[in-house]
Design an enzyme around this catalytic site. Structure first.
Site, PDB file in Angstrom:
ATOM      1  N   SER A 239       0.841  -1.200   0.000  1.00 47.98           N
ATOM      2  CA  SER A 239       0.000   0.000   0.000  1.00 47.98           C
ATOM      3  C   SER A 239       0.876   1.249   0.000  1.00 47.98           C
ATOM      4  CB  SER A 239      -0.966  -0.040   1.187  1.00 47.98           C
ATOM      5  OG  SER A 239      -1.896   1.008   1.126  1.00 47.98           O
TER       6      SER A 239
ATOM      7  N   ASP B 124      -3.413   5.493  -3.837  1.00 45.66           N
ATOM      8  CA  ASP B 124      -2.203   4.913  -3.271  1.00 45.66           C
ATOM      9  C   ASP B 124      -1.681   3.844  -4.228  1.00 45.66           C
ATOM     10  OD1 ASP B 124      -4.161   2.995  -2.901  1.00 45.66           O
ATOM     11  OD2 ASP B 124      -3.534   2.468  -0.877  1.00 45.66           O
TER      12      ASP B 124
ATOM     13  N   ASP C  31      -1.848   0.591  -4.514  1.00 44.09           N
ATOM     14  CA  ASP C  31      -2.645  -0.534  -4.987  1.00 44.09           C
ATOM     15  C   ASP C  31      -4.084  -0.171  -5.310  1.00 44.09           C
ATOM     16  OD1 ASP C  31      -2.969  -0.298  -2.097  1.00 44.09           O
ATOM     17  OD2 ASP C  31      -4.067  -2.188  -2.161  1.00 44.09           O
TER      18      ASP C  31
ATOM     19  N   ASP D 254      -6.718   1.253  -3.598  1.00 43.82           N
ATOM     20  CA  ASP D 254      -7.898   1.160  -2.748  1.00 43.82           C
ATOM     21  C   ASP D 254      -8.096   2.385  -1.858  1.00 43.82           C
ATOM     22  OD1 ASP D 254      -5.916   0.715  -0.844  1.00 43.82           O
ATOM     23  OD2 ASP D 254      -6.770  -1.159  -0.084  1.00 43.82           O
TER      24      ASP D 254
END
Length: 463
Positions: free
Chosen positions: A95, A229, A231, A233
């Site tokens: 993340s 961010d 990834d 999410d």
């Protein structure tokens, strides 16, 4: 120091995520959780992620679980594809944390793992691999199409006439966002694309990145700049001046656009959602999507969840501006981005934010603070009223109420809030604040971080 379980998965230094460690956790996941039709696998763009993904895929295959390798893909797109296939999933991502760290996020066919799943995985560590015939690994390079289609249906042409900047950095969904915004009618300007991993924390955006966003907005005449961010999410949205719209305000806007009845959100989100009077019920939880999901399960009526980082969970089959939006019980960045832009199209993002209740949060973290030290400091404040009073003295108002559900959240007599919380999976001490203006929140955050630095620097000097 071994890798630790945190929000929906495992995190640690890359050097700690050895093949043996990763394979052990995958084996424990397989024996303790439902795999459904197999395992979907994806990863972000940090340098270590493809190799860790290969370890995960091999570990699952030798345990007889067929693997669908989806390559670099946003977490919510992977989760959606896996759930539609009735499969479990593992996403390799750290993340927002730095490139020398990484992690694994785990999903059952129903969605993100729960705290009960986490306990079962930890209890199953060390179990020997069963003697089974190995399964095969296949590739699926178009897994994002279903994810894009849900938003093309729900938000068709809602961005016509808008000029949107995309801060691409090293986000795995940057090209997907480019294609999607263009399909929805926007003119797109790609900004800051990087082949070197850049950790972007949408809840604590660094001063240099904030400055760059302001400069881009001033130079390019955009209606907004958006990003995520690593990834995909957690969303990042700015207004037309480059000022960031904080994640919990994005959550309120999105919930309103979808006509949600019940809001589930952690105690770190701002209190404007209650003050708005727009929703039938607001449920507060501890910080972390597993707690939010548990709260949503217990309160199912037209329910949505969101966090202060902006990650949004849709718990019912909703209707977007132009079509259906089926539920998606995992943190998602695209929905709050599109909801904000669509709601602002006839005015501006700045005007849209101004219509929300005047409660604003800010957050950042003190890094490289050992978890045991930050936990001991917060515990001391929690247990000693005099120590709390000394800590709060520079803020100019006395303590009115204390909440210890997750860390230490102190409400002051003037209505402002300061909340301290040690990270569960990184050497960080989080500081959250809430105030009646963004300027006041930023000032409180700066003061709080300065005091924390003083405390921990003093510990270093006298240690």
């Amino acid at each position: 120091m071994a890798p630790k379980f945190g929000t929906s998965g495992l995190r640690g230094l890359v050097v700690e995520l050895t093949p043996a460690c990763v394979a052990d956790h995958i084996g424990a996941f397989i024996v303790s959780c439902d795999m459904g039709s197999g395992l979907y696998l994806g990863h972000d763009l940090r340098a270590s992620s493809p190799d860790i993904a290969d370890i995960v895929g091999d570990a699952a295959c030798v345990r007889g679980v067929p693997v669908t390798h989806c390559g670099p893909v946003p977490t919510p797109a992977l989760a959606l594809a896996a759930m539609q296939a009735g499969a479990a999933a593992v996403m390799i991502t750290g993340s927002h944390i730095p490139a020398d760290r990484n992690g694994l996020k785990f999903y059952t066919p129903e969605g993100e793992i729960t705290k009960d799943h986490e306990a079962a995985i930890l209890a199953a560590l060390g179990a020997p691999a069963p003697a089974v015939a190995p399964a095969e690994m296949t590739r699926h390079d178009s897994v994002t199409q279903a994810y894009m289609d849900r938003y093309i249906t729900g938000f068709a042409d809602t961005l016509k006439g808008m000029r949107i900047g995309i801060y691409a950095h090293s986000a795995v969904g940057r090209d997907l966002m480019d294609m999607l915004l263009k399909r929805l009618g926007a003119e797109v300007v790609m900004l800051g694309r990087s082949d070197v991993f850049i950790p972007v924390d949408t809840e604590a955006v660094s001063a240099p990145i904030r400055g760059q966003l302001h400069d881009w907005a001033a130079a390019l005449g955009v209606d907004a700049i958006i990003s995520t961010d690593a990834d995909g999410d957690r969303p990042l949205v700015t207004d037309e001046t480059g000022a960031i719209v904080v994640g919990d305000v994005l959550g309120q806007i999105t919930a309103g656009l979808l006509d949600a009845a019940t809001i589930v959100t952690p105690i770190s989100s701002n209190t404007g959602v209650e003050q708005s009077g727009q929703f039938d019920k607001v449920v507060r939880t501890r910080i972390g999507s597993p707690y939010v999901i548990a709260g949503m399960d217990a309160n199912p009526t037209r329910v949505v969840g969101y966090e202060a980082n902006g990650g949004f969970l849709l718990g019912f089959d909703a209707t977007g501006p132009t079509g259906p939006l089926p539920q998606l019980l995992t943190r998602d960045a695209v929905l709050p981005i599109l909801a904000c832009l669509a709601a602002a199209r006839e005015t501006s993002v700045r005007a849209l934010v101004a219509r929300q209740p005047s409660r604003f949060t800010a957050a950042d973290r003190l890094q490289e603070v050992p978890t045991d030290q930050s936990a001991a400091f917060v515990a001391g404040l929690r247990e000693d009223a005099d120590q709390r009073a000394a800590f709060l003295a520079p803020f100019g108002a006395a303590e009115q109420a204390v909440n210890i559900d997750d860390g230490l959240r102190m409400t002051l007599a003037n209505g402002r809030i300061i909340h301290l919380r040690p990270s569960g999976n990184a050497p960080e001490l989080r500081c959250y604040v809430e105030a009646e203006t963004t300027a006041a929140a930023d000032e409180m955050l700066s003061q709080g971080l300065a005091q924390l630095r003083g405390v921990f620097m003093s510990n270093v000097r006298h240690g």
